[in-house]
Every structure is written in C-alpha cells, then in structure tokens.
Write an enzyme that holds these catalytic residues in place. Structure first.
Site, short mmCIF file in Angstrom:
data_model
loop_
_atom_site.label_atom_id
_atom_site.label_comp_id
_atom_site.label_asym_id
_atom_site.label_seq_id
_atom_site.Cartn_x
_atom_site.Cartn_y
_atom_site.Cartn_z
N LYS A 164 -6.51 -4.72 16.30
CA LYS A 164 -5.71 -3.79 17.12
C LYS A 164 -5.80 -4.18 18.59
CE LYS A 164 -4.25 -1.15 13.83
NZ LYS A 164 -2.85 -1.30 13.43
N TYR A 176 -11.20 -4.97 11.95
CA TYR A 176 -9.99 -4.14 12.01
C TYR A 176 -9.69 -3.75 13.46
CZ TYR A 176 -7.18 0.12 11.94
OH TYR A 176 -6.22 1.06 12.21
N ALA A 231 3.11 -1.47 10.19
CA ALA A 231 2.62 -2.27 9.06
C ALA A 231 1.29 -2.94 9.38
CB ALA A 231 3.65 -3.33 8.69
N GLY A 232 0.38 -2.90 8.42
CA GLY A 232 -0.89 -3.59 8.59
C GLY A 232 -1.92 -3.03 7.63
N ASN A 261 0.83 -1.21 0.00
CA ASN A 261 0.00 0.00 0.00
C ASN A 261 0.87 1.26 0.00
OD1 ASN A 261 -2.60 1.15 -0.06
ND2 ASN A 261 -2.49 1.62 2.13
N ASN A 275 -2.94 -10.77 8.35
CA ASN A 275 -1.87 -9.76 8.23
C ASN A 275 -1.61 -9.05 9.56
OD1 ASN A 275 0.12 -8.48 6.70
ND2 ASN A 275 -1.21 -6.73 6.27
N ASN A 327 -11.18 7.75 4.13
CA ASN A 327 -11.14 8.77 5.19
C ASN A 327 -11.50 10.15 4.64
OD1 ASN A 327 -10.41 6.82 7.00
ND2 ASN A 327 -8.21 7.22 6.78
N SER A 353 -5.32 2.10 17.72
CA SER A 353 -6.32 3.02 17.19
C SER A 353 -7.41 3.26 18.23
CB SER A 353 -6.94 2.39 15.94
OG SER A 353 -8.11 3.06 15.57
N PHE A 368 -22.02 12.14 5.67
CA PHE A 368 -22.96 11.12 6.12
C PHE A 368 -23.63 11.53 7.43
CE2 PHE A 368 -19.85 9.01 3.40
CZ PHE A 368 -20.72 8.50 2.43
N1 NAD Z 1 -4.31 6.38 9.04
C1 NAD Z 1 -5.16 6.28 10.04
O1 NAD Z 1 -6.20 6.96 10.06
C2 NAD Z 1 -4.87 5.37 11.22
C3 NAD Z 1 -5.61 5.52 12.40
C4 NAD Z 1 -5.35 4.64 13.47
C5 NAD Z 1 -4.37 3.66 13.33
N2 NAD Z 1 -3.68 3.54 12.16
C6 NAD Z 1 -2.68 2.47 12.03
O2 NAD Z 1 -1.42 3.05 11.77
C7 NAD Z 1 -0.64 2.20 10.94
C8 NAD Z 1 -0.13 2.98 9.74
O3 NAD Z 1 -1.25 3.54 9.05
P1 NAD Z 1 -1.08 4.31 7.68
O4 NAD Z 1 -2.23 5.24 7.57
O5 NAD Z 1 0.30 4.83 7.57
O6 NAD Z 1 -1.32 3.11 6.67
P2 NAD Z 1 -0.57 2.80 5.27
O7 NAD Z 1 -1.37 1.76 4.59
O8 NAD Z 1 -0.29 4.06 4.55
O9 NAD Z 1 0.81 2.18 5.78
C9 NAD Z 1 0.92 0.84 6.18
C10 NAD Z 1 2.13 0.26 5.44
O10 NAD Z 1 2.28 -1.11 5.85
C11 NAD Z 1 2.64 -1.87 4.72
N3 NAD Z 1 2.27 -3.26 5.01
C12 NAD Z 1 1.03 -3.77 5.16
N4 NAD Z 1 1.12 -5.07 5.44
C13 NAD Z 1 2.44 -5.39 5.49
C14 NAD Z 1 3.16 -6.59 5.73
N5 NAD Z 1 2.54 -7.76 5.97
N6 NAD Z 1 4.50 -6.56 5.70
C15 NAD Z 1 5.15 -5.40 5.43
N7 NAD Z 1 4.53 -4.24 5.18
C16 NAD Z 1 3.18 -4.24 5.22
C17 NAD Z 1 1.90 -1.23 3.55
O11 NAD Z 1 2.51 -1.47 2.30
C18 NAD Z 1 1.95 0.26 3.93
O12 NAD Z 1 3.07 0.89 3.34
C19 NAD Z 1 -1.55 1.02 10.56
O13 NAD Z 1 -1.25 -0.06 11.42
C20 NAD Z 1 -2.93 1.55 10.84
O14 NAD Z 1 -3.83 0.52 11.17
C21 NAD Z 1 -3.91 4.38 11.11
#
Ligand code: NAD
Length: 336
Positions: free
Chosen positions: A152, A148, A81-82, A35, A99, A198, A124, A217
């Site tokens: 967490k 999801y 990552a996730g 991603n 994952n 989002n 989160s 919404f």
């Molecule tokens: N963005 C939000 O609103 C938000 C809010 C709360 C929590 N989070 C958490 O924060 C973290 C980062 O979020 P983000 O917005 O930067 O997401 P994002 O998708 O931009 O970044 C996640 C990265 O993890 C990588 N990835 C996924 N699965 C993987 C795996 N098995 N091995 C290696 N790499 C992997 C993806 O390629 C991606 O680059 C996530 O865990 C997400 O759940 C995000």
C-alpha cells in the site's frame, strides 16, 4: 464519463458501485473474481435497479487492460483490486508484490498511455505502523510492518511521484481504518473465503453457528477494558467517501493521502456487546494471548477528509452491527 472500478465485485468495491449507481454515476466494473462472486452483480442490480456493466479481467495482464481502456471512454479509475490478508502477505510476499504492486503499475502505465489522469486508490491505516502518536494524522510517518502494508505504501509513493512528474494527474489515496457493516438491504455484504481474518465477519460466523466461539487476542492492553481498540467505519460511509473523492479529483490536481475513519475507536468487547444488544444474539468468546504484531489502540484523525472532501461518517456502531447481521443472517453461506 465512465468510472472504471477495479475489484468491483469485492466487499468494498460492490458497496461503492451501489452508491455510485444510485447517484447516477456511470461505472464499469472490473474484477478477476478471485475473491468474489458473479452473484454480486445480481445483488447490485436488485438494490439499484441498474444492470451493471462488468468485465472479467486481471490487472496483471497489461494487454487486457490496454484493450479495456481503448474501447471504453474511461474518465477516472477507482482502484480496489488487490490481496488484503496481512498474515498471508508475510508467508507469500512475492504474490502480494506481484498482484498489489506490479498489477497497479500496469494500471498506472495504461492510464498514462491513454491519458486517463484521475485515480482513487484503496490504501490502509496499516501504512502507519506502530503509532508514534494517536490519532494518526496523514503526516504520521509511514512504517508498515508487513508486506501487505508495504504494497500500500509503495503504491502511494508511486502515485505521488507520478503526480509530481506530470501536472495533469490528480490522485487520492484513501487510508481506510476498519470497514465493517453491509448494505442495509441485507443483499450485499462481506463474504470472506474460509476462516475470516477480520473481527466482524468472525463475529457474524459465530452468530450464525458456523464457528463455535470468538477468540479475543489479549485483554491486558492499556485500553478501556483491556482489549484492542480500532476505528470501525460503516462500509456505506466508506463508499460515500469515494464518491466525494471523485468529485474532489474533478476540481483538483496533484496527490493527496486522506484518512477515512470515524475519528474514534471501540474495543473488541464493546463491539461484541453492541452486536449482542442490537441483534439479541449471544457471541460466546474466549480470551487468548496477544497476537504478535497487534497494536493496542489506534484511530483516525479524520479532519482532512472533512476539510478536503466535505465527508464525515454518518452511521453509528449500532448501524454497523445491525447491517452486518442483516447480511449474514439472510445469507448464512454468503453469496453461495
Ligand atoms: N476490508 C478491509 O478491511 C480493508 C482495509 C483497508 C484497505 N482495504 C483495501 O481495500 C481494497 C478492497 O478491499 P475488500 O475488503 O473489498 O477486498 P475484497 O477481496 O473483497 O475485494 C478485492 C477484489 O479485487 C479482486 N482482485 C484481486 N486481485 C485482482 C486482480 N489482479 N485483477 C482483478 N481483480 C482482482 C478480487 O477478486 C476481489 O473481488 C483492497 O485493496 C484492500 O487492500 C481493505
């Protein structure tokens, strides 16, 4: 003293890497690029002047992780990552458990095997579910209502159990509220694939002309203007929260869950208006029915982060909308 950063080329991970490199920390970036884009590495280098060390790897491959930990002197891990799409997690839960949970178990097992004891994890506010009281404190009961959020919460429980079982571990789960904004240079930002889930990326895609209008919404919630209220936090403030969490881990043992939020909320229409006023761009929107599962209003009680980490948010809603637009307007197609 290398910090392994998983999910390092993603939205939040990349901003953390910039913040860490600018403070002289040694980071090793890991991502499977599912991603995110390799172009993020160039952006990080342009902003920091440092060429980041990057490994393309997948957390679901434990042998790959073992290899990485055995050839690098890893001292701590920041685990971003996730997968993160709530709706997708409901339609494909096993993919999320595989994952986010199984991948994280691999990471925890390898950390234990290789005696790496410090972990900062991206949790989160979703873990809380329907608010029993607002603002959420970290003591609020956890009752996530989608897979999801479950992933967490499960990861948090595993971290807590691991720390209980072995007093050498020190781990922090950071419960993010709603990260938006971008690096002020306009070189890094959020780059979702397809239609964004989002609000802020949706707004910026309307602003750039890629989407015709914003769907809001529900306008009949019990809030300031009837639209949903969330606690928005600038991604650079969030990134700094992780730097503070690493400092904390260097001096403490055990497990803590800590909210990272501003401690107050803005409604959807307040965010839209701030975006329009600061950037002088019109955002056409239509009111749609409430979405199932959406909450009316919640925000963080952020006092624990201030007490334990010495961290509070520094940037305002105007900074968030300005920087989000700086990123999207200079990169209408994201990193591509
Ligand atoms: N963005 C939000 O609103 C938000 C809010 C709360 C929590 N989070 C958490 O924060 C973290 C980062 O979020 P983000 O917005 O930067 O997401 P994002 O998708 O931009 O970044 C996640 C990265 O993890 C990588 N990835 C996924 N699965 C993987 C795996 N098995 N091995 C290696 N790499 C992997 C993806 O390629 C991606 O680059 C996530 O865990 C997400 O759940 C995000």
């Amino acid at each position: 003293m290398t910090i392994l950063v998983t999910g390092a080329t993603g939205f939040i991970g990349s901003h953390f890497c910039v913040q860490a490199l600018q403070q002289g920390l040694d980071v090793l970036l890991l991502d499977n690029l599912e991603n995110s884009s390799l172009k993020v590495l160039d952006a990080i280098e342009q902003v920091t002047g440092v060429k980041p060390n990057f490994i393309e790897a997948d957390l679901r491959d434990k042998s790959q992780l073992t290899q990485i930990f055995s050839v690098n002197k890893i001292d701590s891990v920041v685990h971003f990552a996730g997968y993160k799409a709530v709706g997708e997690s409901a339609t494909n839960p096993l993919m999320y458990y595989r994952n986010n949970v199984a991948g994280s178990i691999n990471l925890l097992e390898v950390m234990k095997e290789q005696a790496v004891h410090k972990l900062v994890f991206s949790s989160s506010a979703t873990v809380y579910g329907e608010p029993v009281f607002n603002p959420y404190t970290e003591e609020h009961r956890k009752l996530p209502f989608n897979p999801y959020g479950q992933t967490k919460s499960m990861m948090e429980d595993m971290m807590a159990d691991l720390c209980k079982s072995d007093s050498q571990f020190s781990m922090v789960a950071l419960r993010y509220f709603n990260p938006i904004g971008a690096h002020p240079s306009g070189k890094l930002g959020e780059d979702p694939k397809g239609i964004p889930n989002n609000l802020m990326p949706y707004i910026t895609k309307v602003a750039v002309g890629e989407l015709a209008e914003l769907g809001v919404f529900g306008d009949d919630y019990d809030t300031v203007d009837g639209t949903g209220v969330r606690d928005y936090i600038h991604v650079m403030d969030l990134a700094e929260g992780h730097v503070k969490a690493i400092e904390y881990l260097n001096n403490h043992k055990g497990y803590e869950a800590i909210n990272l939020g501003a401690g107050h909320g803005y409604s959807v229409l307040q965010l839209v208006k701030a975006f329009e006023d600061v950037n002088q761009v019109k955002i056409p929107y239509v009111i749609k029915p409430r979405r199932e599962g959406d909450l009316a209003a919640y925000w963080a009680d952020a006092t624990k982060a201030e007490k334990l980490l010495g961290w509070t948010t520094q940037l305002t809603i105007n900074d968030m909308v300005r920087d989000s637009w700086a990123w999207q307007s200079r990169n209408p197609k994201g990193y591509n």
